[in-house]
Design a protein around this motif. Structure first.
Motif, PDB file in Angstrom:
ATOM      1  N   MET A  27      36.555  22.004  58.219  1.00 29.03           N
ATOM      2  CA  MET A  27      36.030  21.050  59.198  1.00 29.03           C
ATOM      3  C   MET A  27      37.169  20.225  59.782  1.00 29.03           C
ATOM      4  SD  MET A  27      32.459  19.812  57.402  1.00 29.03           S
ATOM      5  CE  MET A  27      31.969  18.896  58.857  1.00 29.03           C
ATOM      6  N   LEU A  28      38.167  19.934  58.949  1.00 30.77           N
ATOM      7  CA  LEU A  28      39.364  19.262  59.441  1.00 30.77           C
ATOM      8  C   LEU A  28      40.126  20.171  60.403  1.00 30.77           C
ATOM      9  CD1 LEU A  28      41.124  16.698  59.113  1.00 30.77           C
ATOM     10  CD2 LEU A  28      42.300  17.877  57.240  1.00 30.77           C
ATOM     11  N   GLY A  29      40.151  21.464  60.069  1.00 33.94           N
ATOM     12  CA  GLY A  29      40.821  22.431  60.932  1.00 33.94           C
ATOM     13  C   GLY A  29      40.170  22.543  62.292  1.00 33.94           C
ATOM     14  N   LEU A  30      38.840  22.460  62.341  1.00 37.48           N
ATOM     15  CA  LEU A  30      38.140  22.540  63.619  1.00 37.48           C
ATOM     16  C   LEU A  30      38.629  21.458  64.575  1.00 37.48           C
ATOM     17  CD1 LEU A  30      34.454  23.232  62.465  1.00 37.48           C
ATOM     18  CD2 LEU A  30      35.936  24.794  63.747  1.00 37.48           C
ATOM     19  N   VAL A  31      38.844  20.266  64.043  1.00 36.11           N
ATOM     20  CA  VAL A  31      39.316  19.150  64.875  1.00 36.11           C
ATOM     21  C   VAL A  31      40.791  19.317  65.223  1.00 36.11           C
ATOM     22  CG1 VAL A  31      39.671  16.660  64.972  1.00 36.11           C
ATOM     23  CG2 VAL A  31      37.606  17.586  63.893  1.00 36.11           C
ATOM     24  N   ALA A  32      41.618  19.574  64.190  1.00 40.58           N
ATOM     25  CA  ALA A  32      43.068  19.624  64.394  1.00 40.58           C
ATOM     26  C   ALA A  32      43.473  20.771  65.314  1.00 40.58           C
ATOM     27  CB  ALA A  32      43.773  19.770  63.047  1.00 40.58           C
ATOM     28  N   TYR A  33      42.946  21.962  65.065  1.00 42.10           N
ATOM     29  CA  TYR A  33      43.296  23.096  65.923  1.00 42.10           C
ATOM     30  C   TYR A  33      42.723  22.923  67.325  1.00 42.10           C
ATOM     31  CZ  TYR A  33      44.838  25.564  61.709  1.00 42.10           C
ATOM     32  OH  TYR A  33      45.485  25.932  60.558  1.00 42.10           O
ATOM     33  N   GLY A  34      41.568  22.266  67.418  1.00 41.59           N
ATOM     34  CA  GLY A  34      40.989  21.994  68.731  1.00 41.59           C
ATOM     35  C   GLY A  34      41.883  21.082  69.554  1.00 41.59           C
ATOM     36  N   VAL A  35      42.511  20.100  68.892  1.00 41.00           N
ATOM     37  CA  VAL A  35      43.449  19.206  69.582  1.00 41.00           C
ATOM     38  C   VAL A  35      44.635  19.999  70.113  1.00 41.00           C
ATOM     39  CG1 VAL A  35      45.106  17.326  69.231  1.00 41.00           C
ATOM     40  CG2 VAL A  35      42.780  17.131  68.324  1.00 41.00           C
ATOM     41  N   VAL A  36      45.129  20.936  69.318  1.00 36.43           N
ATOM     42  CA  VAL A  36      46.273  21.753  69.747  1.00 36.43           C
ATOM     43  C   VAL A  36      45.907  22.577  70.981  1.00 36.43           C
ATOM     44  CG1 VAL A  36      47.825  23.638  69.087  1.00 36.43           C
ATOM     45  CG2 VAL A  36      47.287  21.829  67.451  1.00 36.43           C
ATOM     46  N   VAL A  37      44.711  23.146  70.989  1.00 37.33           N
ATOM     47  CA  VAL A  37      44.257  23.899  72.162  1.00 37.33           C
ATOM     48  C   VAL A  37      44.231  22.990  73.389  1.00 37.33           C
ATOM     49  CG1 VAL A  37      42.317  25.134  73.208  1.00 37.33           C
ATOM     50  CG2 VAL A  37      42.913  25.566  70.826  1.00 37.33           C
ATOM     51  N   ALA A  38      43.733  21.780  73.209  1.00 33.60           N
ATOM     52  CA  ALA A  38      43.661  20.833  74.329  1.00 33.60           C
ATOM     53  C   ALA A  38      45.056  20.474  74.840  1.00 33.60           C
ATOM     54  CB  ALA A  38      42.915  19.567  73.901  1.00 33.60           C
ATOM     55  N   VAL A  39      46.004  20.289  73.937  1.00 33.04           N
ATOM     56  CA  VAL A  39      47.383  19.983  74.344  1.00 33.04           C
ATOM     57  C   VAL A  39      47.968  21.152  75.134  1.00 33.04           C
ATOM     58  CG1 VAL A  39      49.735  19.581  73.519  1.00 33.04           C
ATOM     59  CG2 VAL A  39      47.821  18.396  72.443  1.00 33.04           C
ATOM     60  N   GLY A  40      47.765  22.368  74.627  1.00 35.41           N
ATOM     61  CA  GLY A  40      48.266  23.542  75.331  1.00 35.41           C
ATOM     62  C   GLY A  40      47.645  23.694  76.705  1.00 35.41           C
ATOM     63  N   ALA A  41      46.340  23.438  76.806  1.00 35.37           N
ATOM     64  CA  ALA A  41      45.661  23.533  78.102  1.00 35.37           C
ATOM     65  C   ALA A  41      46.210  22.490  79.068  1.00 35.37           C
ATOM     66  CB  ALA A  41      44.159  23.344  77.911  1.00 35.37           C
ATOM     67  N   GLY A  42      46.489  21.286  78.565  1.00 32.83           N
ATOM     68  CA  GLY A  42      47.071  20.248  79.411  1.00 32.83           C
ATOM     69  C   GLY A  42      48.441  20.649  79.939  1.00 32.83           C
ATOM     70  N   LEU A  43      49.239  21.264  79.076  1.00 36.81           N
ATOM     71  CA  LEU A  43      50.568  21.727  79.495  1.00 36.81           C
ATOM     72  C   LEU A  43      50.458  22.815  80.555  1.00 36.81           C
ATOM     73  CD1 LEU A  43      52.309  21.821  76.008  1.00 36.81           C
ATOM     74  CD2 LEU A  43      52.818  20.230  77.875  1.00 36.81           C
ATOM     75  N   LEU A  44      49.495  23.705  80.393  1.00 36.55           N
ATOM     76  CA  LEU A  44      49.285  24.752  81.400  1.00 36.55           C
ATOM     77  C   LEU A  44      48.911  24.143  82.754  1.00 36.55           C
ATOM     78  CD1 LEU A  44      47.339  27.483  79.382  1.00 36.55           C
ATOM     79  CD2 LEU A  44      49.641  27.685  80.339  1.00 36.55           C
ATOM     80  N   ALA A  45      48.240  23.003  82.697  1.00 40.40           N
ATOM     81  CA  ALA A  45      47.841  22.327  83.934  1.00 40.40           C
ATOM     82  C   ALA A  45      48.957  21.465  84.517  1.00 40.40           C
ATOM     83  CB  ALA A  45      46.609  21.463  83.683  1.00 40.40           C
ATOM     84  N   GLY A  46      50.108  21.435  83.833  1.00 41.97           N
ATOM     85  CA  GLY A  46      51.247  20.675  84.348  1.00 41.97           C
ATOM     86  C   GLY A  46      51.459  19.325  83.715  1.00 41.97           C
TER      87      GLY A  46
END
Length: 213
Positions: free
Chosen positions: A89-108
């Motif tokens: 359950m901790l992983g769901l949050v932590a890995y989800g944050v990483v996905v969000a960071v990567g998506a933000g970087l893709l958006a510039g």
């Protein structure tokens, strides 16, 4: 074609103030999205199976393949709920944050030094926790969960390439020779690290693997 590491090394001291907010290559951004996504997948499957086991002690997870590769044995251990709730359950949050960071970087998106240091610290804590769980699985529980192994691998890759990114941009300060070596031979640490984990798994369950031959 731009890769995760093919960009100039710039230290924080050399960067003008307007450039202190640091972006990333698309390759590194995709690496965060993919590793984070795989981590979310592994955490989701483990969490789902954990709750199914709680509801029905007779439930057999799909990755219960043998006495050694036995997700159920790992999921029902005390180590699977270190903080009083299922670890994934901790992983769901932590890995989800990483996905969000990567998506933000893709958006510039570009982030400040404090953000990159926080991401590096988070991935360091994550990889440390994964290595502790690995030691518990090998030498206390005596069984492996394949989904857990996937989470270990992606966390190792995520932590190392975040560290290399921060070294290259001067977010983490280090001698130029060290930075140059990390950038040039960026593949060595994750390959050696994951290879060492595989070696530990091979030697810990050597008798079982031999029985399959």
């Amino acid at each position: 074609m731009t890769t995760v590491l093919h960009e100039p090394v710039v230290t924080a001291a050399e960067a003008p103030p307007r450039e202190r907010a640091v972006g990333a290559t698309r390759a590194f951004a995709w690496l965060l999205v993919v590793t984070g996504g795989l981590g979310v997948l592994a955490s989701w499957v483990i969490t789902l199976d954990k709750f199914l086991l709680l509801a029905d002690p007779g439930f057999v997870p799909g990755c219960n393949i043998s006495p050694v590769i036995s997700c159920g044995s790992v999921m029902t251990s005390d180590q699977a709920s270190v903080f009083g709730f299922p670890n994934p359950m901790l992983g769901l949050v932590a890995y989800g944050v990483v996905v969000a960071v990567g998506a933000g970087l893709l958006a510039g998106a570009r982030y400040g030094r404090w953000f990159w240091l926080g991401l590096n610290l988070g991935t360091l804590l994550g990889v440390g926790f994964c290595m502790w769980l690995m030691s518990q699985a090998l030498y206390e529980i005596g069984a492996l969960c394949l989904w857990c192994c996937l989470a270990w691998a992606v966390t190792i890759v995520m932590f190392w390439y975040t560290t290399v990114h921060n070294l290259r941009h001067g977010v983490l300060r280090a001698p130029r020779q060290l930075v140059a070596a990390a950038v040039e031979f960026h593949w060595f640490v994750p390959v050696a690290w994951c290879g060492s984990v595989l070696m530990l798994i091979g030697t810990r369950f050597q008798d079982y693997w031999s029985s399959l031959l």
